[in-house]
Design a protein around this motif. Structure first.
Motif, PDB file in Angstrom:
ATOM      1  N   GLN A   1       0.400   3.951  -8.999  1.00  0.00           N
ATOM      2  CA  GLN A   1       1.771   3.569  -8.687  1.00  0.00           C
ATOM      3  C   GLN A   1       1.903   3.173  -7.207  1.00  0.00           C
ATOM      4  O   GLN A   1       1.186   2.279  -6.763  1.00  0.00           O
ATOM      5  N   TYR A   2       2.779   3.818  -6.477  1.00  0.00           N
ATOM      6  CA  TYR A   2       3.023   3.391  -5.087  1.00  0.00           C
ATOM      7  C   TYR A   2       1.848   3.694  -4.157  1.00  0.00           C
ATOM      8  O   TYR A   2       1.781   3.165  -3.045  1.00  0.00           O
TER       9      TYR A   2
ATOM     10  N   ALA B   1      10.128  -5.108  -6.839  1.00  0.00           N
ATOM     11  CA  ALA B   1       8.721  -4.697  -6.901  1.00  0.00           C
ATOM     12  C   ALA B   1       8.529  -3.351  -7.592  1.00  0.00           C
ATOM     13  O   ALA B   1       7.394  -2.923  -7.806  1.00  0.00           O
ATOM     14  N   HIS B   2       9.607  -2.674  -7.948  1.00  0.00           N
ATOM     15  CA  HIS B   2       9.484  -1.313  -8.469  1.00  0.00           C
ATOM     16  C   HIS B   2       8.772  -1.283  -9.817  1.00  0.00           C
ATOM     17  O   HIS B   2       7.840  -0.478 -10.010  1.00  0.00           O
TER      18      HIS B   2
ATOM     19  N   ARG C   1      13.328   5.928   0.356  1.00  0.00           N
ATOM     20  CA  ARG C   1      13.817   4.654   0.895  1.00  0.00           C
ATOM     21  C   ARG C   1      12.905   3.510   0.464  1.00  0.00           C
ATOM     22  O   ARG C   1      13.381   2.409   0.149  1.00  0.00           O
ATOM     23  N   ILE C   2      11.617   3.766   0.440  1.00  0.00           N
ATOM     24  CA  ILE C   2      10.657   2.743   0.035  1.00  0.00           C
ATOM     25  C   ILE C   2      10.887   2.340  -1.420  1.00  0.00           C
ATOM     26  O   ILE C   2      10.916   1.150  -1.766  1.00  0.00           O
ATOM     27  N   GLU C   3      11.073   3.326  -2.296  1.00  0.00           N
ATOM     28  CA  GLU C   3      11.270   3.019  -3.712  1.00  0.00           C
ATOM     29  C   GLU C   3      12.592   2.296  -3.943  1.00  0.00           C
ATOM     30  O   GLU C   3      12.674   1.398  -4.792  1.00  0.00           O
ATOM     31  N   GLN C   4      13.615   2.655  -3.180  1.00  0.00           N
ATOM     32  CA  GLN C   4      14.890   1.963  -3.324  1.00  0.00           C
ATOM     33  C   GLN C   4      14.759   0.512  -2.857  1.00  0.00           C
ATOM     34  O   GLN C   4      15.306  -0.412  -3.477  1.00  0.00           O
ATOM     35  N   SER C   5      14.018   0.302  -1.787  1.00  0.00           N
ATOM     36  CA  SER C   5      13.777  -1.066  -1.310  1.00  0.00           C
ATOM     37  C   SER C   5      13.015  -1.868  -2.349  1.00  0.00           C
ATOM     38  O   SER C   5      13.266  -3.058  -2.551  1.00  0.00           O
ATOM     39  N   ALA C   6      12.060  -1.205  -3.028  1.00  0.00           N
ATOM     40  CA  ALA C   6      11.290  -1.882  -4.071  1.00  0.00           C
ATOM     41  C   ALA C   6      12.183  -2.263  -5.244  1.00  0.00           C
ATOM     42  O   ALA C   6      12.032  -3.342  -5.833  1.00  0.00           O
ATOM     43  N   ARG C   7      13.111  -1.391  -5.589  1.00  0.00           N
ATOM     44  CA  ARG C   7      14.056  -1.722  -6.662  1.00  0.00           C
ATOM     45  C   ARG C   7      14.905  -2.928  -6.261  1.00  0.00           C
ATOM     46  O   ARG C   7      15.138  -3.852  -7.051  1.00  0.00           O
TER      47      ARG C   7
ATOM     48  N   PHE D   1       4.083 -14.875   4.326  1.00  0.00           N
ATOM     49  CA  PHE D   1       4.187 -13.445   4.645  1.00  0.00           C
ATOM     50  C   PHE D   1       2.804 -12.787   4.612  1.00  0.00           C
ATOM     51  O   PHE D   1       1.866 -13.282   3.968  1.00  0.00           O
ATOM     52  N   ALA D   2       2.705 -11.648   5.298  1.00  0.00           N
ATOM     53  CA  ALA D   2       1.431 -10.931   5.374  1.00  0.00           C
ATOM     54  C   ALA D   2       1.170 -10.141   4.095  1.00  0.00           C
ATOM     55  O   ALA D   2       2.088  -9.579   3.500  1.00  0.00           O
ATOM     56  N   ARG D   3      -0.079 -10.122   3.686  1.00  0.00           N
ATOM     57  CA  ARG D   3      -0.520  -9.313   2.545  1.00  0.00           C
ATOM     58  C   ARG D   3      -1.478  -8.259   3.094  1.00  0.00           C
ATOM     59  O   ARG D   3      -2.643  -8.558   3.375  1.00  0.00           O
ATOM     60  N   TYR D   4      -0.992  -7.048   3.249  1.00  0.00           N
ATOM     61  CA  TYR D   4      -1.789  -5.985   3.847  1.00  0.00           C
ATOM     62  C   TYR D   4      -2.653  -5.301   2.780  1.00  0.00           C
ATOM     63  O   TYR D   4      -2.169  -4.985   1.693  1.00  0.00           O
ATOM     64  N   ASP D   5      -3.917  -5.087   3.108  1.00  0.00           N
ATOM     65  CA  ASP D   5      -4.797  -4.345   2.206  1.00  0.00           C
ATOM     66  C   ASP D   5      -4.551  -2.854   2.382  1.00  0.00           C
ATOM     67  O   ASP D   5      -5.437  -2.080   2.785  1.00  0.00           O
ATOM     68  N   LEU D   6      -3.308  -2.462   2.082  1.00  0.00           N
ATOM     69  CA  LEU D   6      -2.862  -1.074   2.177  1.00  0.00           C
ATOM     70  C   LEU D   6      -2.208  -0.709   0.844  1.00  0.00           C
ATOM     71  O   LEU D   6      -2.167  -1.523  -0.078  1.00  0.00           O
ATOM     72  N   SER D   7      -1.695   0.504   0.763  1.00  0.00           N
ATOM     73  CA  SER D   7      -1.028   0.921  -0.474  1.00  0.00           C
ATOM     74  C   SER D   7       0.261   0.131  -0.670  1.00  0.00           C
ATOM     75  O   SER D   7       0.797  -0.489   0.265  1.00  0.00           O
ATOM     76  N   VAL D   8       0.785   0.168  -1.896  1.00  0.00           N
ATOM     77  CA  VAL D   8       2.062  -0.485  -2.187  1.00  0.00           C
ATOM     78  C   VAL D   8       3.147   0.082  -1.272  1.00  0.00           C
ATOM     79  O   VAL D   8       3.950  -0.658  -0.687  1.00  0.00           O
ATOM     80  N   ALA D   9       3.163   1.412  -1.140  1.00  0.00           N
ATOM     81  CA  ALA D   9       4.175   2.068  -0.299  1.00  0.00           C
ATOM     82  C   ALA D   9       4.090   1.589   1.136  1.00  0.00           C
ATOM     83  O   ALA D   9       5.113   1.301   1.772  1.00  0.00           O
TER      84      ALA D   9
END
Length: 615
Positions: A497-498, A487-488, A477-483, A453-461
């Motif tokens: 944080q994100y 990854a949350h 939606r992002i935080e729910q996906s992380a849960r 998988f890709a590892r983007y040099d971007l924020s966690v969000a």
């Protein structure tokens, strides 16, 4: 411009002179659309500059003649100073125009580069995976990127050609004071240079094409020595000297080839320079003879000497410019060749022209997905990776695909995600062939978690949100996906944080462990509303306990969806509803865990071998 058929598995051929020069209207149109105002300003200033060059020579003649006229009498300073002041004003105007040129050309360059890169990136986004597995495609992409600068270069050199032509016309007028044929002598002795310039441009271009692969490999060794991704192994295995020697060997090939070519060019150029100077001497000798006869003034002689030298230099520059324009068009042919590339014209391209209406993607799968006698080999090879495969994935079920390395599992995943179409047979979704669906709509219904998988040099969000870009700003939606993806808790411990940037390439980012990165990748998949989830060994970096936890959670969260799982861990595989065993590109076993264990075949042997390690 119509798309062209190009095979990325074949090396490109050189264009003819007519094919190359036919790009002129298109190039001008491209630049005018990219930067109309700066294009107009640049051309206007260029024309004025050309006129000023001839005007300065004429003003210098006027000054000399007026000084000569004043010899033996008191100088009328107003009579002499006026053309001198005019010369200073013209020089100041030239200086101002030169400074303005820098700003105008900078803006032109930026706008042209933006538009050209936009075209290339849009084209790259439309190309199928087949292109990204072809070294020839990467050669062409490298050539296209390297030659973006030729777009502006062509326009600048064309403007210089026009300006030089105006200068030559003005010089012809000045030389006509001597004799109408004086300019023709210079043309006759200088014009053969165009043959050298054309030959030089063509050989340089051909050498650049020959060295394209060398340039890409050189860049690769440079990356190995300078990028964080490789630095640990480079240091552990002491690869620095070895990689540096490979880098220098490749550079030596380039330097040697260019040196050999330039030595050849210099020999030929000296011969043509001698011919040009012969013509200049003939004009000068005739001018001195006319002056000795009293037919020319000292100012005329001064002007003719300057005009002859300037005419020779301008002619040589004009012919050199013609060679430069030709060379730039040769380079541009690679840029436009890639822009015009028809994504559908190459072997292995996805089929887009099926007859009949497009099948609509169901909101929920009813029947599932079926492989019907699917065979496949990668474009550019004849080796069959999949051979007459037939099996089904019932709707809302979980299917595990197992097999030894090289059996064809990853290829199955690529076909399921429709990165490729089968060579023979078909893949059907609720009874409709994959190829009868709109590609973008089909892929919206599929989400894949890859092992690499890709590892983007971007924020966690952003790393999670890219799983569904139209919800990239939906923090809830992002935080729910992380849960859901595990990854949350990791995100909440980070400094911002994100909003914490991951990776060390940009800013002061934070790097993650392999398992944490995989949790991010799994969370990314939960952003999607897809009906088909494909997991290609996504938990390889997790220990057995973490993997079991992930799949327990995943099994719960994907209720009502169809899941395809590729894994080597049978503790995970046995959680699937059905298991498909692949060997040598064929389905050799298919059924539930219990059925395959009772079958006492390949699956049973693989299961027992792995279970033995834990006893």
């Amino acid at each position: 411009m119509a798309s062209v058929d190009i095979n990325p598995f074949e090396d490109s051929e050189s264009k003819s002179i007519l094919e190359t020069l036919s790009l002129l209207p298109r190039t001008i149109s491209f630049v005018v659309r990219a930067t109309p105002i700066y294009f107009l300003l640049s051309n206007t200033l260029g024309l004025v500059q050309a006129g000023l060059a001839a005007l300065l020579l004429w003003l210098a003649k006027v000054v000399v003649d007026r000084v000569v006229e004043s010899l033996g009498s008191e100088i009328d300073w107003s009579y002499v100073l006026f053309p001198m002041i005019a010369i200073i004003v013209c020089r100041l105007i030239q200086s101002a125009f030169s400074a303005s040129f820098q700003i105008i050309n900078f803006m032109m360059s930026e706008k042209i580069e933006n538009k050209a890169n936009t075209l290339l990136l849009n084209k790259a986004a439309k190309l199928d995976l087949v292109f990204y597995e072809s070294p020839q495609y990467y050669d062409r992409l490298y050539q296209a990127r390297e030659n973006i600068g030729s777009l502006q270069m062509v326009i600048e050199e064309l403007m210089v050609l026009v300006a030089q032509l105006l200068t030559l016309v003005a010089m012809f007028g000045l030389l006509s004071v001597l004799h109408p044929f004086a300019f023709l002598i210079l043309i006759a002795t200088v014009s053969p240079r165009i043959l050298v310039e054309g030959y030089t441009s063509k050989r340089q271009f051909e050498l650049e094409i020959e060295l394209t692969r060398n340039g890409r490999i050189t860049h690769y060794f440079n990356r190995l020595l300078t990028e964080r991704e490789y630095v640990k192994e480079v240091k552990v295995f002491g690869l620095g000297s070895y990689l540096m020697s490979k880098f220098l060997q490749l550079r030596d090939v380039v330097v040697t080839a260019l040196l050999k070519l330039n030595i050849h060019f210099v020999k030929v150029q000296v011969l043509f320079d001698m011919l040009g100077y012969l013509g200049l001497c003939l004009v000068w000798v005739y001018a001195v003879y006319r002056a000795g006869q009293g037919e020319l003034t000292i100012g005329d002689l001064f002007m003719i000497f300057g005009a002859a030298q300037s005419s020779k230099d301008a002619l040589e520059a004009w012919f050199a410019q013609c060679g430069g324009v030709f060379g730039a068009f040769l380079s541009l042919s690679r840029f436009f060749e890639l822009v015009d590339l028809d994504p559908r014209s190459v072997p292995g391209a996805l089929e887009m022209n099926r007859t009949g209406p497009r099948a609509s993607l169901p909101e929920r799968l009813k029947k599932g997905i079926e492989f019907r006698n699917v065979s496949f080999h990668y474009p550019g090879t004849d080796l069959e990776v999949l051979k007459e495969i037939s099996f089904s994935i019932p709707a809302n079920s979980k299917l595990a695909i197992v097999g030894e390395n090289g059996a064809g599992k990853t290829t199955l995943v690529k076909l399921l995600a429709r990165f490729y179409d089968p060579v023979d047979g078909s893949i059907c979704l609720d009874g409709k062939d994959y190829r009868d669906h709109d590609l973008q709509e089909l892929r919206k219904g599929i989400t894949v978690i890859f092992q690499d998988f890709a590892r983007y040099d971007l924020s966690v969000a952003d790393n999670i949100g890219v799983g569904r870009v139209d919800f990239l700003t939906d923090r809830q939606r992002i935080e729910q996906s992380a849960r859901n993806g595990g990854a949350h808790q990791m995100a909440m411990k980070l400094p911002s944080q994100y909003d914490t940037v991951l990776g060390r390439t940009f800013e002061e980012g934070v790097d993650l462990s392999g398992g944490e990165w995989q949790n991010v990748a799994i969370s990314r998949a939960y952003m999607s509303d897809a009906q088909l989830f494909i997991l290609d060994e996504p938990t390889a970096a997790l220990d057995a306990f973490k993997e079991a936890e992930v799949f327990d959670r995943f099994s719960h969260l994907t209720q009502g969806r169809t899941v395809v799982l590729v894994s080597h861990r049978f503790s995970t595989v046995r959680m699937a509803d059905l298991i498909c065993v692949i060997e040598d590109g064929r389905v050799i076993e298919y059924g539930t865990h219990e059925e395959l264990v009772r079958l006492n075949g390949k699956y049973r042997r693989m299961f027992d071998a792995q279970a033995e390690r834990y006893r």
